[in-house]
Design a protein around this motif. Structure first.
Motif, PDB file in Angstrom:
ATOM      1  N   ASP A 187       0.825  -1.216   0.000  1.00  0.00           N
ATOM      2  CA  ASP A 187       0.000   0.000   0.000  1.00  0.00           C
ATOM      3  C   ASP A 187       0.857   1.263   0.000  1.00  0.00           C
ATOM      4  N   LEU A 188       2.033   1.170   0.605  1.00  0.00           N
ATOM      5  CA  LEU A 188       2.885   2.356   0.708  1.00  0.00           C
ATOM      6  C   LEU A 188       3.352   2.836  -0.662  1.00  0.00           C
ATOM      7  N   HIS A 189       3.448   1.905  -1.624  1.00  0.00           N
ATOM      8  CA  HIS A 189       3.807   2.313  -2.980  1.00  0.00           C
ATOM      9  C   HIS A 189       2.690   3.154  -3.597  1.00  0.00           C
ATOM     10  N   LEU A 190       1.449   2.827  -3.243  1.00  0.00           N
ATOM     11  CA  LEU A 190       0.312   3.632  -3.701  1.00  0.00           C
ATOM     12  C   LEU A 190       0.348   5.013  -3.063  1.00  0.00           C
ATOM     13  N   LEU A 191       0.560   5.029  -1.743  1.00  0.00           N
ATOM     14  CA  LEU A 191       0.566   6.300  -1.022  1.00  0.00           C
ATOM     15  C   LEU A 191       1.659   7.224  -1.543  1.00  0.00           C
ATOM     16  N   GLY A 192       2.812   6.655  -1.855  1.00  0.00           N
ATOM     17  CA  GLY A 192       3.938   7.461  -2.298  1.00  0.00           C
ATOM     18  C   GLY A 192       3.870   7.903  -3.739  1.00  0.00           C
ATOM     19  N   GLY A 193       2.864   7.452  -4.470  1.00  0.00           N
ATOM     20  CA  GLY A 193       2.715   7.870  -5.858  1.00  0.00           C
ATOM     21  C   GLY A 193       3.557   7.090  -6.841  1.00  0.00           C
ATOM     22  N   TYR A 194       4.064   5.916  -6.431  1.00  0.00           N
ATOM     23  CA  TYR A 194       4.921   5.135  -7.315  1.00  0.00           C
ATOM     24  C   TYR A 194       4.142   4.199  -8.229  1.00  0.00           C
ATOM     25  N   ALA A 207      -1.235  -2.486  10.929  1.00  0.00           N
ATOM     26  CA  ALA A 207      -2.402  -1.854  11.536  1.00  0.00           C
ATOM     27  C   ALA A 207      -3.645  -2.529  10.966  1.00  0.00           C
ATOM     28  N   VAL A 208      -4.543  -2.943  11.832  1.00  0.00           N
ATOM     29  CA  VAL A 208      -5.770  -3.646  11.436  1.00  0.00           C
ATOM     30  C   VAL A 208      -6.962  -2.763  11.791  1.00  0.00           C
ATOM     31  N   PHE A 209      -7.893  -2.626  10.835  1.00  0.00           N
ATOM     32  CA  PHE A 209      -9.085  -1.794  11.035  1.00  0.00           C
ATOM     33  C   PHE A 209     -10.325  -2.666  11.219  1.00  0.00           C
ATOM     34  N   GLN A 210     -11.264  -2.144  12.020  1.00  0.00           N
ATOM     35  CA  GLN A 210     -12.551  -2.777  12.270  1.00  0.00           C
ATOM     36  C   GLN A 210     -13.646  -1.839  11.728  1.00  0.00           C
ATOM     37  N   GLN A 266       0.124   6.609   8.553  1.00  0.00           N
ATOM     38  CA  GLN A 266       1.333   7.385   8.789  1.00  0.00           C
ATOM     39  C   GLN A 266       2.262   6.652   9.746  1.00  0.00           C
ATOM     40  N   MET A 267       1.699   6.064  10.789  1.00  0.00           N
ATOM     41  CA  MET A 267       2.491   5.289  11.745  1.00  0.00           C
ATOM     42  C   MET A 267       3.120   4.071  11.071  1.00  0.00           C
ATOM     43  N   PHE A 268       2.330   3.392  10.224  1.00  0.00           N
ATOM     44  CA  PHE A 268       2.803   2.216   9.502  1.00  0.00           C
ATOM     45  C   PHE A 268       3.935   2.598   8.546  1.00  0.00           C
ATOM     46  N   LYS A 269       3.771   3.706   7.837  1.00  0.00           N
ATOM     47  CA  LYS A 269       4.797   4.139   6.900  1.00  0.00           C
ATOM     48  C   LYS A 269       6.084   4.526   7.607  1.00  0.00           C
ATOM     49  N   ASP A 270       5.957   5.220   8.726  1.00  0.00           N
ATOM     50  CA  ASP A 270       7.131   5.705   9.448  1.00  0.00           C
ATOM     51  C   ASP A 270       7.731   4.660  10.381  1.00  0.00           C
ATOM     52  N   LYS A 271       7.120   3.468  10.450  1.00  0.00           N
ATOM     53  CA  LYS A 271       7.594   2.379  11.324  1.00  0.00           C
ATOM     54  C   LYS A 271       7.668   2.840  12.781  1.00  0.00           C
ATOM     55  N   VAL A 286      -4.691  -2.693  16.464  1.00  0.00           N
ATOM     56  CA  VAL A 286      -6.067  -2.912  16.015  1.00  0.00           C
ATOM     57  C   VAL A 286      -6.880  -1.690  16.416  1.00  0.00           C
ATOM     58  N   MET A 287      -7.579  -1.073  15.443  1.00  0.00           N
ATOM     59  CA  MET A 287      -8.202   0.220  15.709  1.00  0.00           C
ATOM     60  C   MET A 287      -9.404   0.441  14.799  1.00  0.00           C
ATOM     61  N   PRO A 288     -10.215   1.438  15.113  1.00  0.00           N
ATOM     62  CA  PRO A 288     -11.355   1.756  14.246  1.00  0.00           C
ATOM     63  C   PRO A 288     -10.889   2.306  12.902  1.00  0.00           C
ATOM     64  N   LEU A 289     -11.730   2.175  11.898  1.00  0.00           N
ATOM     65  CA  LEU A 289     -11.412   2.673  10.572  1.00  0.00           C
ATOM     66  C   LEU A 289     -11.185   4.183  10.571  1.00  0.00           C
ATOM     67  N   GLU A 290     -11.878   4.906  11.443  1.00  0.00           N
ATOM     68  CA  GLU A 290     -11.746   6.369  11.473  1.00  0.00           C
ATOM     69  C   GLU A 290     -10.322   6.814  11.787  1.00  0.00           C
ATOM     70  N   GLU A 291      -9.531   5.933  12.384  1.00  0.00           N
ATOM     71  CA  GLU A 291      -8.137   6.264  12.675  1.00  0.00           C
ATOM     72  C   GLU A 291      -7.198   5.881  11.541  1.00  0.00           C
ATOM     73  N   GLY A 292      -7.765   5.546  10.386  1.00  0.00           N
ATOM     74  CA  GLY A 292      -6.970   5.078   9.268  1.00  0.00           C
ATOM     75  C   GLY A 292      -5.840   5.995   8.840  1.00  0.00           C
ATOM     76  N   PRO A 293      -6.063   7.303   8.654  1.00  0.00           N
ATOM     77  CA  PRO A 293      -4.954   8.171   8.234  1.00  0.00           C
ATOM     78  C   PRO A 293      -3.789   8.168   9.222  1.00  0.00           C
ATOM     79  N   ARG A 294      -4.104   8.214  10.507  1.00  0.00           N
ATOM     80  CA  ARG A 294      -3.025   8.166  11.513  1.00  0.00           C
ATOM     81  C   ARG A 294      -2.305   6.826  11.479  1.00  0.00           C
ATOM     82  N   ALA A 295      -3.078   5.751  11.295  1.00  0.00           N
ATOM     83  CA  ALA A 295      -2.494   4.418  11.272  1.00  0.00           C
ATOM     84  C   ALA A 295      -1.541   4.252  10.092  1.00  0.00           C
TER      85      ALA A 295
END
Length: 397
Positions: A41-48, A385-388, A373-378, A362-371
């Motif tokens: 997914d990070l390749h998508l986020l980065g525009g590659y 990160a898993v969404f419900q 960013q955390m996933f990308k930055d390790k 594991v977190m709600p979908l509403e926290e997706g943008p923060r998740a």
């Protein structure tokens, strides 16, 4: 419904989007219970990866409950708990008959771009740009699943939602690399990358008979998972010379099989990594093959290399002379998950495979943008990160 959308390079947002509908008779609609981030997914986020559009729903690794079935669906009914392969395959074409499911002739309704880039179109994939079909992703309350009789798999009783989640993509991707790399009993296998896919490739190698499995990464939490939950040896490439250390551990020969599970944004050390990074940022090359090069040099003469990480286009300074003169076998693929998911679910049911540990957050979908960013930055030891999207379910754990 609510969904996590790609809204621009390194930008995501939770939006209200249209509910999915049955479009074709073989479709089902799945109420998403769990969906997870993936390194690709990070390749998508980065525009590659080209052909992303603002508003595209992200997510390709998921499980849930069938809530509506098309008239041609025979294997599923409302209420079934299923895990869905991230790649979309018809189950009927020549490639599907050869169990090369990610190469399906009918899974991708937008074949022109990949035909131009690669000479042939590959199959479709949930939420992986319009070049791979433009399918809406799983980071949403509901998702349409095409060819559901072939791509959705019933989850055995006793296998939790969280365990089954990673049978969608991480585990079958790892299995694809380990199986098609030609591992034989007694082999030494080296895996570059200790994320979800790398760990699953390492465990698959063990179950296929590898005697020694070494996982290479730099992040201590991932290396610890590979050691504790997978049972692999580990190697931190920031502390040791990978090629020298692998030869030391293999009597001077190098690994029999090398699996690269990193892909187009591989991290590294030294001037060559900086050179690759600059060229990629300037779009002078689409992919930086740091780990792939290292795997080629590390592999023993006559050994096998499998490129499992996602690569999109062209790489620079690819050491083909080493491949030819060392007599190596080189393969690569997107996952043929339809071939492996039933086996993976059985390994989960039998207690021979652990996947829940990958879900560090594991977190709600509403926290997706923060998740993301955390996933990308390790950050915070985030492996996945898993969404419900529909809240916690009683069978999630």
């Amino acid at each position: 419904m609510r969904a996590l959308c790609w809204t621009g390079v390194n930008e995501t947002s939770v939006e209200t989007v249209d509910d999915p509908k049955i479009l074709n008779d073989p479709d089902v609609i799945v109420k998403v219970r769990l969906t997870t981030t993936c390194g690709s997914d990070l390749h998508l986020l980065g525009g590659y990866i080209p052909t992303m559009r603002a508003g595209d729903v992200l997510g390709h690794e998921f499980m849930g409950e069938v809530v509506e079935v098309g008239s041609a669906v025979q294997k599923h009914q409302v209420g079934d708990r299923v895990v869905v392969c991230s790649f979309i395959a018809c189950g009927q074409c020549w490639y599907c008959s050869q169990e090369l499911y990610s190469l399906c002739d009918n899974g991708n309704p937008n074949p022109a771009l990949t035909e131009t880039m690669w000479g042939s179109a590959i199959g479709g994939c949930f939420a992986y740009s319009h070049a791979l079909g433009g399918f809406a992703g799983s980071h949403a309350e509901y998702i349409r699943v095409p060819y559901a009789d072939h791509g959705a798999f019933p989850i055995p009783d006793g296998v939790s939602d969280l365990s089954a989640l990673f049978a969608s993509d991480a585990a079958p991707t790892g299995w694809t690399g380990a199986d098609l790399a030609g591992i034989t009993p007694g082999d030494t296998v080296a895996v570059w990358g200790a994320g979800g896919v790398g760990q699953m490739a390492a465990r698959a190698a063990m179950l296929l008979g590898a005697e020694q499995v070494i996982v290479i990464d730099r992040l201590p939490e991932r290396l610890e998972q590979a050691h504790q939950h997978i049972g692999a040896e580990t190697l931190d490439y920031t502390k040791d010379s990978v090629v020298a250390e692998l030869k030391e551990r293999t009597g001077g020969r190098g690994p029999d099989v090398c699996i690269e599970a990193v892909g187009m944004e591989a991290h590294g050390t030294g001037p060559q990594y900086l050179y690759d990074q600059i060229k990629q940022q300037l779009r002078l090359q689409s992919d930086r093959p740091t780990a792939l090069r290292e795997a080629i040099y590390a592999c023993r003469k006559g050994g096998s290399l499998f490129a499992l990480g996602v690569f999109g286009g062209l790489v620079d300074k690819f050491p083909f002379g080493a491949i030819m003169n060392k007599g190596m076998t080189v393969r690569g693929a997107q996952q043929h998950g339809h071939r492996y998911i039933p086996r993976i679910l059985q390994h989960l049911a039998d207690g021979e495979l652990s996947t829940e540990h990958l879900a560090t957050h594991v977190m709600p979908l509403e926290e997706g943008p923060r998740a993301y960013q955390m996933f990308k930055d390790k950050k915070d030891g985030c492996v996945r990160a898993v969404f419900q999207p529909n809240g916690a379910s009683s069978t999630s754990y």
